[in-house]
Design a protein around this motif. Structure first.
Motif, PDB file in Angstrom:
ATOM      1  N   GLY A 155       1.142  -0.777   0.054  1.00 37.22           N
ATOM      2  CA  GLY A 155      -0.210  -0.206  -0.163  1.00 37.22           C
ATOM      3  C   GLY A 155       0.942   1.240   0.200  1.00 37.22           C
ATOM      4  O   GLY A 155       0.421   2.557  -0.603  1.00 37.22           O
ATOM      5  N   ARG A 156       2.289   1.656   0.302  1.00 32.64           N
ATOM      6  CA  ARG A 156       2.646   2.647   0.126  1.00 32.64           C
ATOM      7  C   ARG A 156       3.735   1.568  -1.359  1.00 32.64           C
ATOM      8  O   ARG A 156       4.063   3.302  -1.550  1.00 32.64           O
ATOM      9  N   ASN A 217      -5.023   2.017   9.328  1.00 36.61           N
ATOM     10  CA  ASN A 217      -4.343   0.277   9.206  1.00 36.61           C
ATOM     11  C   ASN A 217      -5.674  -0.475   8.885  1.00 36.61           C
ATOM     12  O   ASN A 217      -4.888  -1.389   7.740  1.00 36.61           O
ATOM     13  N   LEU A 218      -6.443  -0.565   8.853  1.00 32.14           N
ATOM     14  CA  LEU A 218      -7.297  -1.458   8.476  1.00 32.14           C
ATOM     15  C   LEU A 218      -7.841  -0.927   6.726  1.00 32.14           C
ATOM     16  O   LEU A 218      -7.864  -1.942   5.894  1.00 32.14           O
ATOM     17  N   ALA A 219      -7.698  -0.200   5.736  1.00 32.11           N
ATOM     18  CA  ALA A 219      -8.015   0.484   4.827  1.00 32.11           C
ATOM     19  C   ALA A 219      -6.656  -0.413   3.740  1.00 32.11           C
ATOM     20  O   ALA A 219      -6.980  -0.980   2.698  1.00 32.11           O
ATOM     21  N   ALA A 220      -5.638  -1.223   4.301  1.00 35.52           N
ATOM     22  CA  ALA A 220      -4.865  -1.681   4.054  1.00 35.52           C
ATOM     23  C   ALA A 220      -4.529  -2.501   3.393  1.00 35.52           C
ATOM     24  O   ALA A 220      -4.229  -3.959   2.416  1.00 35.52           O
ATOM     25  N   THR A 221      -5.695  -3.719   3.976  1.00 37.47           N
ATOM     26  CA  THR A 221      -5.836  -4.440   3.815  1.00 37.47           C
ATOM     27  C   THR A 221      -7.545  -4.980   3.522  1.00 37.47           C
ATOM     28  O   THR A 221      -7.596  -6.078   2.681  1.00 37.47           O
ATOM     29  N   ALA A 222      -8.187  -3.877   4.928  1.00 36.95           N
ATOM     30  CA  ALA A 222      -9.579  -4.662   4.195  1.00 36.95           C
ATOM     31  C   ALA A 222     -10.462  -4.053   2.901  1.00 36.95           C
ATOM     32  O   ALA A 222      -9.960  -3.487   1.871  1.00 36.95           O
ATOM     33  N   ASN A 223     -11.517  -5.118   2.446  1.00 34.71           N
ATOM     34  CA  ASN A 223     -12.405  -4.358   1.151  1.00 34.71           C
ATOM     35  C   ASN A 223     -13.257  -3.329   1.671  1.00 34.71           C
ATOM     36  O   ASN A 223     -13.203  -2.253   2.803  1.00 34.71           O
ATOM     37  N   ALA A 224     -14.313  -2.647   0.442  1.00 37.14           N
ATOM     38  CA  ALA A 224     -14.320  -1.275   0.533  1.00 37.14           C
ATOM     39  C   ALA A 224     -15.432  -0.826   1.330  1.00 37.14           C
ATOM     40  O   ALA A 224     -15.770  -0.613   3.194  1.00 37.14           O
TER      41      ALA A 224
END
Length: 261
Positions: A155-156, A217-224
């Motif tokens: 994500g980075r 932190n959640l946004a790196a792996t979670a679905n929309a």
């Protein structure tokens, strides 16, 4: 101060954390693994903490593993056991910064090789001198990054860039690091810039800042759907809370807010 390899000074909610093995360019030996993990545990228990600034004393941020020390005592490192939630003890020294509830700003200069780069990557924001030398160095020693780098770079940094730099161990500077995503931006004096940024963040509603980090932190792996629901849940808790009301009132009265932790 925490023993002799990590120094911590906390003032006005800002923790100034310095890797303190300058004679070895803050290379990570076995005691330093212990002390960085202990420093993270200590900071996690500081209820009034707002921001962490992470830097290295002396000529470098961190030169990576002290290979001689780790080779002599490497059998002590249990890589299979998840001793810190998702992470093992080695990964905790980099991954642990990401799990702190407050933002972490890394101020990087000199060298950030191998494990040093991974430790910096655990920060929310990375400020570096343009001439800082970086490398995903592990392949030079016939090993792979195993202190959380792959998870932290996701994500980075673009996947193909991570692969190239891991396969080759080539060096890059702070300017290229900012282009690639390892560095947020360059600064002539990263530590002073990080402290100034920390003061700006520390002046915000601490509950909103912590909520924003949880979602980031959640946004790196979670679905929309998961992210959207998390936004709503966090916002419901913030709206009309004492600190949120204080933020609005302070803005109306053109004064500095007085937030409670």
């Amino acid at each position: 101060m925490l023993n002799n390899r990590v120094n911590i000074v906390i003032d006005d909610g800002i923790a100034d954390v310095r890797l303190a093995r300058p004679d070895k360019m803050n290379a990570i030996d076995l005691p330093m693994f212990e002390e960085i993990a202990s420093a993270i545990d200590r900071l996690a228990g500081e209820t009034s903490l707002r921001v962490v600034v992470l830097s290295g004393e002396g000529r470098a941020f961190c030169a990576g593993l002290d290979m001689a020390s780790v080779a002599d005592g490497g059998s002590e490192l249990d890589l299979a056991t998840r001793s810190h939630g998702l992470a093992n003890h080695v990964q905790q020294v980099a991954w642990g910064w990401r799990t702190l509830r407050v933002p972490v700003i890394a101020a990087v200069h000199g060298i950030a090789f191998g494990g040093g780069l991974q430790i910096a990557s655990g920060a929310d924001i990375v400020l570096a001198r343009a001439d800082t030398r970086f490398s995903v160095m592990e392949m030079k020693w016939g090993i792979i990054p195993d202190m959380g780098g792959f998870a932290l770079w996701r994500g980075r940094v673009r996947d193909d860039v991570v692969r190239e730099l891991t396969y080759t161990a080539r060096e890059f500077d702070g300017v290229e690091g900012a282009t690639l995503g390892f560095v947020s931006r360059t600064a002539d004096d990263p530590h002073a810039e990080a402290l100034a940024l920390a003061r700006t963040i520390a002046a915000q509603n601490p509950h909103a800042v912590r909520a924003a980090k949880r979602i980031a932190n959640l946004a790196a792996t979670a679905n929309a759907g998961t992210i959207l629901m998390a936004e709503s849940i966090e916002q419901i808790k913030l709206l009309q809370s004492p600190n949120q009301i204080e933020a609005v009132q302070a803005h109306k009265e053109k004064r500095s807010p007085r937030f409670a932790d």
